[in-house]
Write a protein that holds these residues in place. Structure first.
Motif, PDB file in Angstrom:
ATOM      1  N   MET A 129       8.877  -7.472 -11.646  1.00  0.00           N
ATOM      2  CA  MET A 129       7.855  -7.081 -11.998  1.00  0.00           C
ATOM      3  C   MET A 129       6.960  -8.171 -11.523  1.00  0.00           C
ATOM      4  O   MET A 129       6.349  -9.116 -12.335  1.00  0.00           O
ATOM      5  CB  MET A 129       6.942  -6.010 -12.691  1.00  0.00           C
ATOM      6  CG  MET A 129       5.345  -5.905 -12.473  1.00  0.00           C
ATOM      7  SD  MET A 129       5.336  -4.423 -11.457  1.00  0.00           S
ATOM      8  CE  MET A 129       5.853  -3.175 -12.066  1.00  0.00           C
ATOM      9  N   LYS A 130       5.808  -8.433 -10.441  1.00  0.00           N
ATOM     10  CA  LYS A 130       4.877  -9.634 -10.096  1.00  0.00           C
ATOM     11  C   LYS A 130       4.203  -9.560 -10.760  1.00  0.00           C
ATOM     12  O   LYS A 130       3.154  -8.040 -11.336  1.00  0.00           O
ATOM     13  CB  LYS A 130       4.884  -9.431  -8.909  1.00  0.00           C
ATOM     14  CG  LYS A 130       4.047 -10.887  -8.590  1.00  0.00           C
ATOM     15  CD  LYS A 130       4.554 -10.863  -6.298  1.00  0.00           C
ATOM     16  CE  LYS A 130       3.941 -12.887  -6.249  1.00  0.00           C
ATOM     17  NZ  LYS A 130       5.106 -13.496  -6.312  1.00  0.00           N
TER      18      LYS A 130
ATOM     19  N   ILE B  11       0.653  -7.061 -10.279  1.00  0.00           N
ATOM     20  CA  ILE B  11      -0.132  -7.093  -9.087  1.00  0.00           C
ATOM     21  C   ILE B  11      -0.289  -5.966  -8.483  1.00  0.00           C
ATOM     22  O   ILE B  11      -1.273  -5.514  -7.625  1.00  0.00           O
ATOM     23  CB  ILE B  11       0.743  -7.395  -8.495  1.00  0.00           C
ATOM     24  CG1 ILE B  11       0.283  -8.310  -7.107  1.00  0.00           C
ATOM     25  CG2 ILE B  11       1.683  -6.493  -8.004  1.00  0.00           C
ATOM     26  CD1 ILE B  11      -0.320  -9.788  -7.174  1.00  0.00           C
ATOM     27  N   GLN B  12      -0.006  -4.768  -9.298  1.00  0.00           N
ATOM     28  CA  GLN B  12      -0.006  -3.355  -8.968  1.00  0.00           C
ATOM     29  C   GLN B  12      -2.028  -3.277  -9.574  1.00  0.00           C
ATOM     30  O   GLN B  12      -2.342  -2.010  -8.766  1.00  0.00           O
ATOM     31  CB  GLN B  12       0.252  -1.918  -9.317  1.00  0.00           C
ATOM     32  CG  GLN B  12       1.629  -1.889  -8.577  1.00  0.00           C
ATOM     33  CD  GLN B  12       2.687  -2.621  -9.147  1.00  0.00           C
ATOM     34  OE1 GLN B  12       2.885  -3.822 -10.099  1.00  0.00           O
ATOM     35  NE2 GLN B  12       4.255  -2.275  -8.770  1.00  0.00           N
TER      36      GLN B  12
ATOM     37  N   HIS C 198      -5.995  -6.956  -2.384  1.00  0.00           N
ATOM     38  CA  HIS C 198      -6.759  -7.462  -1.479  1.00  0.00           C
ATOM     39  C   HIS C 198      -7.905  -7.448  -0.783  1.00  0.00           C
ATOM     40  O   HIS C 198      -7.523  -6.483  -0.147  1.00  0.00           O
ATOM     41  CB  HIS C 198      -4.597  -8.552  -0.587  1.00  0.00           C
ATOM     42  CG  HIS C 198      -5.042  -9.015   0.282  1.00  0.00           C
ATOM     43  ND1 HIS C 198      -5.619  -8.464   1.843  1.00  0.00           N
ATOM     44  CD2 HIS C 198      -5.098 -10.123  -0.154  1.00  0.00           C
ATOM     45  CE1 HIS C 198      -5.851  -9.870   2.195  1.00  0.00           C
ATOM     46  NE2 HIS C 198      -4.960 -10.749   1.685  1.00  0.00           N
TER      47      HIS C 198
ATOM     48  N   ARG D 157      -3.250 -19.073  -2.891  1.00  0.00           N
ATOM     49  CA  ARG D 157      -1.624 -18.123  -3.062  1.00  0.00           C
ATOM     50  C   ARG D 157      -0.458 -18.616  -1.838  1.00  0.00           C
ATOM     51  O   ARG D 157      -1.993 -19.127  -0.674  1.00  0.00           O
ATOM     52  CB  ARG D 157      -1.580 -16.324  -2.896  1.00  0.00           C
ATOM     53  CG  ARG D 157      -1.223 -15.803  -3.223  1.00  0.00           C
ATOM     54  CD  ARG D 157      -1.230 -14.567  -2.841  1.00  0.00           C
ATOM     55  NE  ARG D 157      -2.119 -13.873  -1.432  1.00  0.00           N
ATOM     56  CZ  ARG D 157      -1.009 -13.416  -0.428  1.00  0.00           C
ATOM     57  NH1 ARG D 157       0.342 -13.397  -0.409  1.00  0.00           N
ATOM     58  NH2 ARG D 157      -1.526 -13.385   0.982  1.00  0.00           N
TER      59      ARG D 157
ATOM     60  N   ASP E  63       5.477 -16.443  -1.144  1.00  0.00           N
ATOM     61  CA  ASP E  63       5.194 -14.863  -2.273  1.00  0.00           C
ATOM     62  C   ASP E  63       4.300 -15.370  -3.662  1.00  0.00           C
ATOM     63  O   ASP E  63       5.011 -15.392  -4.870  1.00  0.00           O
ATOM     64  CB  ASP E  63       5.745 -14.619  -2.383  1.00  0.00           C
ATOM     65  CG  ASP E  63       5.261 -13.151  -2.506  1.00  0.00           C
ATOM     66  OD1 ASP E  63       3.664 -13.180  -2.973  1.00  0.00           O
ATOM     67  OD2 ASP E  63       6.036 -12.320  -3.055  1.00  0.00           O
TER      68      ASP E  63
ATOM     69  N   ARG F  16      -3.040  -9.735  11.008  1.00  0.00           N
ATOM     70  CA  ARG F  16      -2.402  -9.897   9.386  1.00  0.00           C
ATOM     71  C   ARG F  16      -1.070  -9.431   9.556  1.00  0.00           C
ATOM     72  O   ARG F  16      -0.265  -8.880   9.743  1.00  0.00           O
ATOM     73  CB  ARG F  16      -2.552  -8.940   8.594  1.00  0.00           C
ATOM     74  CG  ARG F  16      -3.839  -9.590   7.649  1.00  0.00           C
ATOM     75  CD  ARG F  16      -4.748  -8.997   6.599  1.00  0.00           C
ATOM     76  NE  ARG F  16      -6.356  -8.472   6.977  1.00  0.00           N
ATOM     77  CZ  ARG F  16      -7.061  -8.938   5.309  1.00  0.00           C
ATOM     78  NH1 ARG F  16      -6.464  -7.798   4.953  1.00  0.00           N
ATOM     79  NH2 ARG F  16      -8.464  -9.199   5.655  1.00  0.00           N
TER      80      ARG F  16
ATOM     81  N   PRO G 159       1.362  -4.705  -0.162  1.00  0.00           N
ATOM     82  CA  PRO G 159      -0.003  -4.362  -0.327  1.00  0.00           C
ATOM     83  C   PRO G 159      -0.713  -5.720  -0.356  1.00  0.00           C
ATOM     84  O   PRO G 159      -1.916  -5.295  -0.433  1.00  0.00           O
ATOM     85  CB  PRO G 159      -0.088  -4.919  -2.439  1.00  0.00           C
ATOM     86  CG  PRO G 159       1.055  -4.545  -2.641  1.00  0.00           C
ATOM     87  CD  PRO G 159       1.992  -4.505  -1.478  1.00  0.00           C
ATOM     88  N   TYR G 160      -0.152  -7.298   0.351  1.00  0.00           N
ATOM     89  CA  TYR G 160      -1.215  -7.942   0.820  1.00  0.00           C
ATOM     90  C   TYR G 160      -0.120  -8.515   1.765  1.00  0.00           C
ATOM     91  O   TYR G 160       1.020  -8.085   1.296  1.00  0.00           O
ATOM     92  CB  TYR G 160      -1.463  -8.535  -0.625  1.00  0.00           C
ATOM     93  CG  TYR G 160      -0.242  -8.817  -1.466  1.00  0.00           C
ATOM     94  CD1 TYR G 160       0.385 -10.534  -1.760  1.00  0.00           C
ATOM     95  CD2 TYR G 160       0.511  -8.519  -2.377  1.00  0.00           C
ATOM     96  CE1 TYR G 160       1.219 -10.960  -1.742  1.00  0.00           C
ATOM     97  CE2 TYR G 160       1.342  -8.469  -3.283  1.00  0.00           C
ATOM     98  CZ  TYR G 160       1.921 -10.185  -2.926  1.00  0.00           C
ATOM     99  OH  TYR G 160       2.926 -10.794  -3.720  1.00  0.00           O
ATOM    100  N   PRO G 161      -0.524  -9.830   2.654  1.00  0.00           N
ATOM    101  CA  PRO G 161      -0.240 -10.073   3.604  1.00  0.00           C
ATOM    102  C   PRO G 161       1.173 -11.335   2.906  1.00  0.00           C
ATOM    103  O   PRO G 161       0.731 -12.625   2.077  1.00  0.00           O
ATOM    104  CB  PRO G 161      -1.168 -11.342   4.120  1.00  0.00           C
ATOM    105  CG  PRO G 161      -2.326 -10.493   4.047  1.00  0.00           C
ATOM    106  CD  PRO G 161      -2.029  -9.817   2.387  1.00  0.00           C
ATOM    107  N   ARG G 162       1.972 -12.122   3.351  1.00  0.00           N
ATOM    108  CA  ARG G 162       3.205 -13.003   3.414  1.00  0.00           C
ATOM    109  C   ARG G 162       3.553 -12.974   4.801  1.00  0.00           C
ATOM    110  O   ARG G 162       4.465 -12.367   4.833  1.00  0.00           O
ATOM    111  CB  ARG G 162       4.245 -12.103   2.603  1.00  0.00           C
ATOM    112  CG  ARG G 162       3.365 -12.201   1.185  1.00  0.00           C
ATOM    113  CD  ARG G 162       4.570 -11.676   0.252  1.00  0.00           C
ATOM    114  NE  ARG G 162       5.219 -10.485  -0.122  1.00  0.00           N
ATOM    115  CZ  ARG G 162       6.230  -9.813  -0.245  1.00  0.00           C
ATOM    116  NH1 ARG G 162       7.267 -11.189  -0.501  1.00  0.00           N
ATOM    117  NH2 ARG G 162       6.637  -8.889   0.009  1.00  0.00           N
TER     118      ARG G 162
ATOM    119  N   GLN H 235       7.267 -13.069   4.579  1.00  0.00           N
ATOM    120  CA  GLN H 235       8.852 -13.048   3.851  1.00  0.00           C
ATOM    121  C   GLN H 235       8.782 -11.817   4.169  1.00  0.00           C
ATOM    122  O   GLN H 235       7.861 -10.476   4.329  1.00  0.00           O
ATOM    123  CB  GLN H 235       8.446 -12.792   2.475  1.00  0.00           C
ATOM    124  CG  GLN H 235       8.143 -14.530   1.351  1.00  0.00           C
ATOM    125  CD  GLN H 235       8.212 -13.950   0.059  1.00  0.00           C
ATOM    126  OE1 GLN H 235       7.760 -13.597  -0.468  1.00  0.00           O
ATOM    127  NE2 GLN H 235       8.767 -15.042  -0.417  1.00  0.00           N
TER     128      GLN H 235
ATOM    129  N   ASP I 144       9.362  -2.374  -7.029  1.00  0.00           N
ATOM    130  CA  ASP I 144       7.848  -1.684  -6.820  1.00  0.00           C
ATOM    131  C   ASP I 144       7.887  -1.068  -5.986  1.00  0.00           C
ATOM    132  O   ASP I 144       7.694   0.140  -6.180  1.00  0.00           O
ATOM    133  CB  ASP I 144       7.000  -2.662  -6.899  1.00  0.00           C
ATOM    134  CG  ASP I 144       6.737  -3.571  -7.533  1.00  0.00           C
ATOM    135  OD1 ASP I 144       7.166  -3.441  -8.679  1.00  0.00           O
ATOM    136  OD2 ASP I 144       5.692  -4.367  -7.883  1.00  0.00           O
TER     137      ASP I 144
END
Lengths: 100, 413
Positions: free
Chosen positions: A1-2, A14-15, A19, A68, A73, B252, B297-300, B302, B308
Motif C-alpha cells: 500500500m502506497k 494514498i487512497q 490529486h 513527487r 512514483d 496528462r 488516481p494520479y499522473p505518472r 510508469q 489496489d
C-alpha cells in the motif's frame, strides 16, 4: 500500500488523498487574454520527473503541496501551502459585460 | 502432420519469411518520419504507402512495434459515442475494422459480440438515452434496453437490487467487437514494410529540428535524418516528444491498468462495461476474461501494476458477475494513457509547419486505429485537414471549442 505524509495528519494511505494538479500561477482573469486564460485552464507541463502539485487529504479537506517524481512514483516532500503562499491572494470581481 | 513443419524443424537456417525486414541502416532523408510504432503510426505509414504513393517513410519506435498501448488495451471496438463528431469518426473506424483482415491479408480475429454500457443511476440512464438517440440519428445501431431485456440478453448478469449499485438498464450497441490488438499492429507493419516503409524498432527519438517554424529533421540515438514532414503518435510520451518540437499540450500522462484471467470455456459472449463501477469485461477467443478498470488516481510515467487496482476491480466485477468468483487472475499490466481535458483525441496540425500530431487518445485509441491511419495519412499527403478529424484539432483548446466526450468514456473520470 502506497502512503503519503500529510502535513496535517501524518502518514496516511494514498487512497485518502486526491490529486489536484500542478502548482501554477493563475493569471489575473481581469487582465489576461483569452489565450493566456486557455493556457492556464487546459495546458499541462506533464513533466516526466520531479513535479510540484496540489494534493488534498479528502477526509479532512486539507489542501497541501507535494513534490513527487513521476518517473519513479516517489513522494519526495509534502508541506503546507503556507510555505509557498505567504500572503492572501484576493481577486476583484470582473466588470460585468455591458448590456447591449 | 504437415511436412512443411518438419522441414522447418530440420532446417539449419530459418526458412520462414520475415514479417518485417531486419532493422535497416538509417537513410539521410525521408519524405515522412513517423515517431511511434504503435497501431496509429503503422496504420498511417501503411495508408501513406498504399493509397498516397509516399513510400520513402520511416517509422521510429523506441521499443518494439505494438509494445505500447496498442498491445495493452482491452481491444474493444465500438462507435456508440456521445458527440456527433465522435460518432461519425468512430463509425468510419468500425466500418474499416470490419474488412481489415481482408485489407491486410492478415487475420485480426475481429469478433462482433455486442456491447453493453450498464447504467446504475438515473443520470447514467439519461446519458444512455442521449447517446442512443445521437447514435441512431447518425445511423449507428444503438438502443436503450431495460432490466427485462438485460435478463434475456445477458442471463449471467447479476440483476439483484440488493447490491451497492443495482442495474437500471444499459446502452446496447450490437456492433461492439473485440479484435486481436497485436495482430492489428503486425498486419499494418507487414503490409507497410512490403510497400517500402522502413520500420526502425529500438530507435529512440532524442530531438526534433525545427527551422523557421518548419520541421526539418529528426535526431535519433542512431543518427540524424532530415524529413519533409513528421508525425508524432506516441500516446503516453506525447508531452515529451511534443516538447522537442516546442509544443505544449493539454495532456496528462496517467497509467491505466488491466488484467486477464486464466482461460475458461466460452460463457460470456457480450462485452460488458459499467461506467459507474469502472469495469469492462469480455471473454477473449482464447477464453480468458479480459478486464479493465479506472485509470490510476494520479499522473505518472510508469507502467507498474498495483494490488489496489486489482482489489477494487475484482470487487466490482464480482458484483456484476458473481459466478466468476472462482476464476483466477493470470496477468495484470498497465499502459500510459494520454488524457485530454475533454476526453476527445487531438489530431491535426500543430502550429509547427509540416509537423502533425496524433495524441490525446487516453483510454480509447485502439478502436480508432484504422480511421486515424487513413485520415492522418490523407492530411500528411494532401496538406489539408480532412473534415472528419477537423473538430479534434489542437487549437480547439485556445478557442474554447472542445469536443466533450466524457459521457462516452468508460473510465478515467
Amino acid at each position: 500500500m502506497k502512503q503519503m505524509n500529510c502535513p496535517l495528519n501524518g502518514v496516511r494511505n494514498i487512497q485518502e488523498f486526491a490529486h489536484g494538479g500542478e502548482v501554477v500561477d493563475q493569471p489575473d482573469p481581469n487582465r489576461c487574454s483569452d489565450a493566456e486564460w486557455a493556457e492556464f485552464v487546459f495546458m499541462e507541463a506533464n513533466t516526466a520527473g520531479v513535479v510540484r502539485e496540489w494534493w488534498c487529504h479528502v477526509a479532512t479537506a486539507y489542501w497541501f503541496i507535494a513534490e513527487r517524481d513521476t518517473l519513479k512514483d516517489e513522494i519526495i516532500r509534502t508541506y503546507d501551502a503556507g510555505e509557498l503562499f505567504k500572503e492572501r491572494v484576493d481577486f476583484t470581481r470582473p466588470e460585468a459585460p455591458k448590456e447591449t | 502432420m504437415p511436412f512443411g513443419l518438419i522441414k522447418y524443424a530440420l532446417s539449419s537456417s530459418y526458412p520462414g519469411k520475415r514479417f518485417i525486414a531486419a532493422r535497416p541502416e538509417l537513410k539521410s532523408n525521408y519524405d515522412v518520419v513517423i515517431i511511434g510504432g504503435g497501431g496509429h503510426g503503422l496504420a498511417t505509414a501503411y495508408h501513406l504507402a498504399r493509397y498516397h504513393g509516399i513510400r520513402n517513410v520511416a517509422v521510429f519506435e523506441k521499443g518494439y512495434i505494438g509494445g505500447g498501448n496498442t498491445g495493452r488495451n482491452t481491444a474493444i471496438i465500438r462507435s456508440n459515442y456521445l458527440t456527433p463528431e465522435g460518432v461519425a469518426f468512430y463509425e468510419e473506424s468500425v466500418s474499416l475494422y470490419r474488412q481489415l483482415s481482408q485489407e491486410l491479408d492478415y487475420n485480426i480475429l475481429y469478433s462482433e459480440r455486442g456491447h453493453f454500457t450498464l447504467a446504475h443511476t438515473d443520470s447514467a440512464m439519461r446519458t444512455s438515452r442521449w447517446r442512443a438517440e445521437v447514435n441512431k440519428h447518425l445511423g449507428v445501431d444503438s438502443e436503450l434496453v431495460y432490466r427485462d431485456d438485460l435478463a434475456r440478453l445477458i442471463p449471467q448478469l447479476n440483476l439483484s437490487e440488493d447490491v451497492r449499485y443495482p442495474i437500471l438498464g444499459a446502452l446496447y450497441h450490437p456492433p461492439g467487437a473485440v479484435a486481436r490488438h497485436d495482430g492489428v499492429a503486425w498486419g499494418y507493419a507487414g503490409r507497410a514494410a512490403e510497400l517500402g516503409v522502413e520500420i526502425h524498432q529500438g530507435t529512440t527519438v532524442t530531438d526534433i529540428e525545427v527551422t523557421d517554424g518548419k520541421v526539418t529533421g529528426v535526431v535519433t540515438d542512431r543518427g540524424r535524418v532530415s524529413c519533409g514532414k513528421a508525425v508524432q503518435a506516441v500516446a503516453g510520451a506525447s508531452t515529451v516528444i511534443a516538447d522537442m518540437a516546442g509544443l505544449k499540450l493539454p495532456i496528462r500522462t496517467i497509467p491505466l491498468q488491466a488484467c486477464v484471467s486464466q482461460p475458461h470455456k466460452p460463457i460470456l459472449d457480450p462485452i460488458i462495461v459499467s461506467g459507474s463501477l469502472h469495469v469492462y469485461i469480455s471473454q477473449s477467443d482464447r477464453g480468458e476474461f479480459v478486464m479493465g478498470g479506472s485509470t490510476d488516481p494520479y499522473p505518472r510515467y510508469q507502467t507498474t501494476s498495483s494490488l489496489d487496482f486489482i482489489e477494487g476491480l475484482m470487487s466490482h466485477v464480482l458484483e456484476l458477475l458473481p459466478h466468476l468468483s472462482e476464476v483466477q487472475v493470470m496477468r495484470q499490466w498497465a499502459g500510459m494513457t494520454d488524457m485530454t481535458p475533454d476526453f476527445a483525441p487531438i489530431m491535426g496540425e500543430t502550429g509547427v509547419e509540416n509537423y502533425y500530431i496524433d495524441a490525446g487518445w487516453g483510454t480509447w485509441g485502439f478502436k480508432a486505429t484504422p480511421v486515424c491511419g487513413k485520415r492522418m495519412a490523407e492530411m500528411v499527403a494532401t496538406g489539408r485537414v480532412p473534415a472528419l478529424i477537423a473538430p479534434f484539432r489542437l487549437s480547439r483548446f485556445e478557442n474554447f471549442d472542445q469536443v466533450g466526450e466524457k459521457g462516452a468514456a468508460s473510465v478515467g473520470h
